[in-house]
Design a protein around this motif. Sequence first.
Motif, PDB file in Angstrom:
ATOM      1  N   THR A   1       0.834  -1.207   0.000  1.00  0.00           N
ATOM      2  CA  THR A   1       0.000   0.000   0.000  1.00  0.00           C
ATOM      3  C   THR A   1       0.871   1.259   0.000  1.00  0.00           C
ATOM      4  N   GLY A   2       1.924   1.250   0.803  1.00  0.00           N
ATOM      5  CA  GLY A   2       2.822   2.404   0.830  1.00  0.00           C
ATOM      6  C   GLY A   2       3.563   2.602  -0.484  1.00  0.00           C
ATOM      7  N   ILE A   3       3.951   1.494  -1.103  1.00  0.00           N
ATOM      8  CA  ILE A   3       4.677   1.606  -2.389  1.00  0.00           C
ATOM      9  C   ILE A   3       3.764   2.152  -3.475  1.00  0.00           C
ATOM     10  N   TYR A   4       2.559   1.604  -3.572  1.00  0.00           N
ATOM     11  CA  TYR A   4       1.645   2.042  -4.636  1.00  0.00           C
ATOM     12  C   TYR A   4       1.244   3.498  -4.458  1.00  0.00           C
ATOM     13  N   ALA A   5       1.189   3.963  -3.234  1.00  0.00           N
ATOM     14  CA  ALA A   5       0.817   5.365  -3.001  1.00  0.00           C
ATOM     15  C   ALA A   5       1.878   6.326  -3.525  1.00  0.00           C
ATOM     16  N   GLN A   6       3.141   5.861  -3.638  1.00  0.00           N
ATOM     17  CA  GLN A   6       4.227   6.728  -4.086  1.00  0.00           C
ATOM     18  C   GLN A   6       4.485   6.627  -5.590  1.00  0.00           C
ATOM     19  N   VAL A   7       3.904   5.644  -6.254  1.00  0.00           N
ATOM     20  CA  VAL A   7       4.144   5.451  -7.688  1.00  0.00           C
ATOM     21  C   VAL A   7       3.027   6.103  -8.476  1.00  0.00           C
ATOM     22  N   GLU A   8       3.400   6.944  -9.441  1.00  0.00           N
ATOM     23  CA  GLU A   8       2.398   7.639 -10.245  1.00  0.00           C
ATOM     24  C   GLU A   8       1.628   6.639 -11.108  1.00  0.00           C
ATOM     25  N   GLY A   9       0.307   6.755 -11.084  1.00  0.00           N
ATOM     26  CA  GLY A   9      -0.550   5.875 -11.851  1.00  0.00           C
ATOM     27  C   GLY A   9      -1.022   4.661 -11.093  1.00  0.00           C
TER      28      GLY A   9
ATOM     29  N   ALA B   1      -5.844   0.908 -12.388  1.00  0.00           N
ATOM     30  CA  ALA B   1      -4.560   1.473 -12.815  1.00  0.00           C
ATOM     31  C   ALA B   1      -4.815   2.401 -13.986  1.00  0.00           C
ATOM     32  N   LEU B   2      -3.894   3.394 -14.147  1.00  0.00           N
ATOM     33  CA  LEU B   2      -4.138   4.409 -15.177  1.00  0.00           C
ATOM     34  C   LEU B   2      -4.002   3.831 -16.581  1.00  0.00           C
TER      35      LEU B   2
ATOM     36  N   LEU C   1      -6.786  -5.744 -11.437  1.00  0.00           N
ATOM     37  CA  LEU C   1      -6.906  -4.297 -11.636  1.00  0.00           C
ATOM     38  C   LEU C   1      -7.673  -3.989 -12.910  1.00  0.00           C
ATOM     39  N   ALA C   2      -8.415  -2.915 -12.875  1.00  0.00           N
ATOM     40  CA  ALA C   2      -9.149  -2.426 -14.041  1.00  0.00           C
ATOM     41  C   ALA C   2      -8.424  -1.208 -14.612  1.00  0.00           C
ATOM     42  N   ILE C   3      -8.445  -1.046 -15.929  1.00  0.00           N
ATOM     43  CA  ILE C   3      -7.810   0.097 -16.590  1.00  0.00           C
ATOM     44  C   ILE C   3      -8.739   1.299 -16.471  1.00  0.00           C
ATOM     45  N   GLU C   4      -8.181   2.424 -16.044  1.00  0.00           N
ATOM     46  CA  GLU C   4      -8.970   3.636 -15.851  1.00  0.00           C
ATOM     47  C   GLU C   4      -9.271   4.280 -17.193  1.00  0.00           C
ATOM     48  N   HIS C   5     -10.563   4.550 -17.459  1.00  0.00           N
ATOM     49  CA  HIS C   5     -10.982   5.182 -18.716  1.00  0.00           C
ATOM     50  C   HIS C   5     -11.685   6.517 -18.496  1.00  0.00           C
ATOM     51  N   ARG C   6     -11.763   6.979 -17.304  1.00  0.00           N
ATOM     52  CA  ARG C   6     -12.415   8.266 -17.078  1.00  0.00           C
ATOM     53  C   ARG C   6     -11.504   9.400 -17.580  1.00  0.00           C
TER      54      ARG C   6
END
Length: 452
Positions: free
Chosen positions: A56-64, A83-84, A109-114
């Motif tokens: 959780t800490g790692i993903y919070a620091q990685v863009e996307g 994920a973006l 994970l689902a790909i973000e399309h918004r």
Amino acid sequence: MKAVRALAMALAIALCGGGVAHAQEIIPIPKAEKAAAPAEALPLASPDGEIAERLTGIYAQVEGLEGVRPKVVGGVVTLEGSALTAADKAKAQAIAERLAGVVSVENELAIEHRVSARLNPLVDKTREIGRSILEFLPLLLVALAVFAGFWSAGRLLTRTTSLFRKIAPNPFIEALIEQVIRLGFILVGLVAAMSILGATALLGSVLGAAGLFGLAVGFAVRDTIENYIASILLSIRQPFAPNDHVLIEGYEGKITVLNSRATVITTFDGSEVRIPNATVYKANITNFSRSPERRFQFEIGVGYEDDLTYALALALSTVKGVEGVLEQPGPSVVVDRLDAYAVVVKVFGWADQVQSDFGKVKSETIRQVKEAFQRADISIPEPIQNVRRIDETDGAAPAHPPATPQPAAPQPIEAALKEIRDTAPDDTLTRKVSAIRETSDTDLLSEGKPTE
């Protein structure tokens, strides 16, 4: 201990040995010891919580990957959320697989399309770039000011001073020196500006790439560079001057223009010939205008039956009387050889190319010597052969046909005779060359005599 006592008893019986060879002794088997009680089981410490917290800490620091929610059960990681991009989805799985204690990764994970989710990172990045530019702008302005100062100093030094005119042999070399000095100022200014910006490493890469590019271009335009260097050397050495009568690589004419690529010659029939400067620099150059005095020569035949001494004296006196023939150095007449049909006499004379036209003086000398021989009845033989024809019928040679009467010679035209006898210089080609030079703005030759 019981096993040891049993072994000692068996050994004693063997030593006694009497009458008991066939007796079977029953050795008592010791009782088995009571089995030890099993140790108390230790509780299994599961790292699932630590793995989930770490991810959780790692993903919070990685863009996307801010929207990734990891769940860990028995070392199996399940990735939920979004994920973006597809690349970010694969990155999240790769991060989880590298973590110690992870047995398997289930990527859900689902790909973000918004649209908002896709644009927000771009907007944030744009703002960050804008802030960086605003922070970097003052330093950039200082670097540009330093570069502009060096560039202006080099231009001011080469434009407002007359130093280079004193050390340069001609305007072309002067312009070349000025360009080299300006280039030096520009390079120094560029290095100073890059040092201020902290981009000296980039400057080295750029200069290295420029050097390789320049080397490749140099091989591609080798002939052009060779001609340019030859033009510099020719403009310094200057083996000829404008309007000089020269012979270069079989082309005879007058020097018209020397530019950065070729030497232009105007031939005596009015044609323009351009010879590459590299060829001119390595060629054998005959400059007929270097010395005003130039010698001409021609041959004339004298019959074997004529007085040779008188013919030589007559030719010499005739040459001395021709207008345009110099007294010093004086003319001369010599016997050159004996041909089958005549004695060949060679006549020499000198003409001043500044005061007279060389070709006209030679023509007038030939004319007067030929007419003087005719007046003195000195024959000028030509190579002929006598052919005798015998008639097959009577063997008698046919009679020669009567000579065809020649038409009467036209009356001399005084104006034409005056023009024929005229030996003044012909400035037609000189005026043509001067007109061409007036319209040329790239001439590297300076007026006056050659310097080499």
